[in-house]
Design an enzyme around this catalytic site. Structure first.
Site: not given
Ligand code: PLP
Length: 381
Positions: A88, A110, A367
């Site tokens: 991210k 969000e 990830s």
């Protein structure tokens, strides 16, 4: 995986389905991004941040014991080792840099599991920007450590009490708040979703995963490209970033969705949060709640470019269930000493099914790291 143009179209998917009041704000983001992405100065600043702050390049790790067990050659792209513990941060550093360039003073985001919220709060602290993170009340209870991390970093976490009080509702609320604040705030979308230019822009900020992995595979492998490139898919940003590095090679691209959140495998065409794509819906077109043991895959849809890749036959999308995911996470930990996020364990679980031809080389994007998920694994342990 090119430029979808000013309409943000990926074939019949994508677009910009927002209220009139947000059209200008989306256009401003697109214009600023196009300019920045063509500017060597901006690219250099971002590369430097990724190297000096986020820990890039992340390693490509061979997995010898797991490979021997599976009869495959498994390589792991280690986004779990990036700062804040997942991919991210790649996207968020790009968007924060863009927000500053646009003269914005606050980030709105969000979050579901809290990983994107934590990354946003991190980038905001780094740049001296404000951060307002919308999070469903249910998720705030389930993911309390990440709520505390965001507050520690100085972000305001706003509980969302509408609907099922999870990610879908948090996203709706964040977009609503942006309507009134677009002059001072940048909306920092966490995946390859939302109105144009977000699906394209987020993929471009995440393509560093695939570009690095392509170079690292060339150094690691005699045949320069893996036979399979596999990544988990929530909205699809780590997969899109990974695939971008290999789409022009013969590698087979595979996106792995959660059984209960499978936009590509089970969704229907619809519009949600400003984008036309595939979403889980009932017969009346109401968007359904997603369910996955991995909170980061708990989104009832998939980014538009993935649907285009699927329709074109360039990528395929498969699903795995929670039990296989838990077993895969434990197996990786015990063969390679790596505790992967349950999101990432979806990709592992599919490879571990044993359906790939013996001797295949398989690149799997990890990830994120799994510390956040240990409570969910309590029984399996
Ligand atoms: C958010 C998240 C995902 C899912 O998001 P994508 O946009 O599909 O990549 C996957 N893994 C981790 C660790 C996450 O935090």
């Amino acid at each position: 995986m090119g430029d979808p143009g000013p309409l943000g179209r990926f074939g019949e998917y994508g677009g910009r389905y927002v209220p009139e009041s947000l059209i200008g704000a989306c256009r401003a983001v697109e214009e600023a991004f196009r300019e920045a992405w063509a500017d060597a100065g901006f690219r250099g600043q971002l590369d430097r941040l990724l190297a000096t702050y986020a820990g890039r390049p992340t390693p490509l790790t061979p997995a010898p014991r797991l490979s021997a067990e599976l009869g495959l050659n498994v390589l792991l792209k280690r986004e779990d080792l990036a700062h804040t513990g997942s991919h991210k941060i790649n996207n968020v550093l790009g968007q924060a840099l863009l927000a500053r360039r646009m003269g914005r003073t606050r980030l709105i985001a969000e979050t579901g599991a809290g990983q994107h919220g934590v990354a946003t709060a991190t980038a905001a602290a780094l740049f001296g920007l404000g951060a307002t993170v919308f999070m469903g009340e249910v998720d705030m209870e389930r993911q309390e450590p990440n709520v505390l991390r965001m507050r520690m970093l100085g972000a305001e976490v706003v509980p969302v009490r509408t609907g099922a009080r999870t990610l879908k509702d948090a996203t709706s609320e964040a977009m609503r708040q942006w309507v009134g604040a677009a002059d001072e705030a940048h909306y920092c979308m966490g995946s390859v979703l939302g109105p144009a230019p977000y699906p394209w822009m987020v993929r471009e900020f995440q393509r560093v995963i695939g570009d690095e992995a392509r170079r690292q595979c060339a150094a690691e492998l005699r045949a320069a490209v893996p036979d399979y490139v596999v990544a988990c898919v929530g909205g699809g940003s780590n997969a899109a970033g990974t695939f971008a590095g290999f789409v022009d090679t013969p590698a087979r691209l595979v996106g792995v969705e959660a059984e209960g959140g499978a936009g590509a495998a089970r969704g229907r065409l619809g519009v949600l949060h400003g984008v036309r794509s595939m979403f889980l819906q009932d017969d009346d077109g109401q968007v359904l709640e997603a369910h996955s043991i991995a909170a980061g895959l708990d989104y009832p849809g998939i980014g538009p470019e993935h649907v285009q890749l699927r329709d074109a036959g360039r990528a395929r999308y498969v699903t795995v269930g929670d039990d296989d995911v838990k077993a895969a996470a434990v197996r990786l930990a015990r063969t390679e000493g790596i505790i992967a996020a349950l999101e990432s364990a979806h990709a592992l679980a599919w490879v571990m099914r044993g359906e790939l031809p013996a001797g295949s080389t398989v690149l799997i994007t990890l990830s994120g790291r799994g510390d956040k998920d240990l409570a969910a694994l309590r029984e399996a342990l």
